[in-house]
Design a protein around this motif. Sequence first.
Motif, PDB file in Angstrom:
ATOM      1  N   ASP A 162     -15.391 -20.089   2.118  1.00 30.37           N
ATOM      2  CA  ASP A 162     -14.133 -19.872   1.377  1.00 30.37           C
ATOM      3  C   ASP A 162     -14.331 -20.017  -0.127  1.00 30.37           C
ATOM      4  O   ASP A 162     -13.362 -19.951  -0.892  1.00 30.37           O
ATOM      5  N   ILE A 169     -11.901 -18.516  10.860  1.00 27.36           N
ATOM      6  CA  ILE A 169     -10.793 -19.475  10.837  1.00 27.36           C
ATOM      7  C   ILE A 169     -11.171 -20.670  11.712  1.00 27.36           C
ATOM      8  O   ILE A 169     -10.615 -21.756  11.528  1.00 27.36           O
ATOM      9  N   TYR A 183      -7.852 -29.062  12.043  1.00 22.05           N
ATOM     10  CA  TYR A 183      -8.703 -28.955  10.844  1.00 22.05           C
ATOM     11  C   TYR A 183      -9.169 -30.323  10.343  1.00 22.05           C
ATOM     12  O   TYR A 183     -10.352 -30.532  10.067  1.00 22.05           O
ATOM     13  N   TYR A 201      -6.795 -24.583   6.220  1.00 25.89           N
ATOM     14  CA  TYR A 201      -6.367 -23.434   7.023  1.00 25.89           C
ATOM     15  C   TYR A 201      -5.736 -22.347   6.138  1.00 25.89           C
ATOM     16  O   TYR A 201      -6.141 -21.186   6.175  1.00 25.89           O
ATOM     17  N   SER A 255      -8.222 -20.454   4.048  1.00 27.11           N
ATOM     18  CA  SER A 255      -9.004 -19.468   4.810  1.00 27.11           C
ATOM     19  C   SER A 255      -8.182 -18.218   5.076  1.00 27.11           C
ATOM     20  O   SER A 255      -8.681 -17.100   4.968  1.00 27.11           O
ATOM     21  N   ILE A 256      -6.904 -18.401   5.392  1.00 32.59           N
ATOM     22  CA  ILE A 256      -6.018 -17.248   5.588  1.00 32.59           C
ATOM     23  C   ILE A 256      -5.942 -16.438   4.294  1.00 32.59           C
ATOM     24  O   ILE A 256      -6.019 -15.203   4.289  1.00 32.59           O
ATOM     25  N   SER A 284     -12.432 -12.153  11.594  1.00 30.04           N
ATOM     26  CA  SER A 284     -12.423 -13.604  11.659  1.00 30.04           C
ATOM     27  C   SER A 284     -12.843 -14.053  13.054  1.00 30.04           C
ATOM     28  O   SER A 284     -12.845 -13.256  13.997  1.00 30.04           O
ATOM     29  N   VAL A 340      -2.376 -18.688  15.822  1.00 34.53           N
ATOM     30  CA  VAL A 340      -3.414 -18.338  14.833  1.00 34.53           C
ATOM     31  C   VAL A 340      -3.634 -16.827  14.841  1.00 34.53           C
ATOM     32  O   VAL A 340      -3.759 -16.190  13.795  1.00 34.53           O
ATOM     33  N   LEU A 369      -3.306 -14.269  11.661  1.00 33.14           N
ATOM     34  CA  LEU A 369      -4.375 -13.359  11.230  1.00 33.14           C
ATOM     35  C   LEU A 369      -3.881 -11.916  11.223  1.00 33.14           C
ATOM     36  O   LEU A 369      -4.161 -11.152  10.293  1.00 33.14           O
ATOM     37  N   CYS A 376      -5.774  -8.864   9.342  1.00 36.79           N
ATOM     38  CA  CYS A 376      -7.154  -9.012   9.843  1.00 36.79           C
ATOM     39  C   CYS A 376      -7.426  -7.932  10.891  1.00 36.79           C
ATOM     40  O   CYS A 376      -6.640  -7.754  11.818  1.00 36.79           O
TER      41      CYS A 376
END
Length: 283
Positions: A141, A164, A171, A180, A183-184, A199, A215, A219, A224
């Motif tokens: 990241d 992710i 986490y 989190y 990362s998104i 991901s 999740v 994404l 994603c």
Amino acid sequence: MVAHHHRLPPWLKIRIDHGDNFFEVKRVNSRLELNTVCKSARCPNIWECWNRKRATFMILGNICTRACRFCAVKKGQPTKVDMKEPERIADAVKTLGLRHVVITSVTRDDLEDGGAGIFVDTISIIREKSPLSTIEVLIPDFNGSEKGLGMVIKASPHIIGHNIETVPRLYHEIRPQGVYKRSIKVLKMANDLGRVTKSGLMVGLGEDINEVIDVMFDLKEIGCDILTVGQYLMPERRNAPVIRFYTPEEFTMIRLKGNEMGFGHIEAGPLVRSSYYADVYYP
Ligand code: SF4
């Protein structure tokens, strides 16, 4: 090479097979002093992938500045950045004739650009020496540095992956230096700038299926394109324990749910890992 400290269900039994290609990949990596996440993270698919002449190169050394509880990569004081590494990776790609190349790295929070510069050099040298190869990068990241991420996006790899890894609730315990939402944001920025994004998620660390689905929605919401979902396996006793094994039927359910959500491609299965058969389903 891969030790499992728990009784594995039958669907996780793997065949250890040292074929000629396996040894060729091993020779090329040692001759060119290259690290792979296949070896450093003790991936259960190393035999199958290397026998298919597929490996995921790991740049920026083999010591990480973070300590994710699921990961076998060494932690500690990282090595000096090796400016010649991109050239050697490009040589390996050419020597092995890789049509699809996956490049990942340890996380280098000690570097101002998080190592983005070496990713850029590696992409451009591979492109120069193997113009027909497609390039997938699985990036850290960059500690939220948009400058670092921007450099890699601008280098236009064919796929930008950022895992992710697990669900937000875990986490703190499983990926303590990860965030989190950050990362998104990495995936969203790459997607918004027109890159194919990917991901990866591991299951079996204590999450419940609704958290996994949530999740997947997060994404999908940021665009994603590709998702991989695989069973977490404890690489070493110091790593987080496996809380449970998902059945092949549960992975099928996850895959069908992902198709229903409209992912461009979803790979879900016990032995699925981020770059497992990545060359086959590149859009
Ligand atoms: S950031 Fe985490 S997953 Fe990645 S190499 Fe470091 S410890 Fe492993």
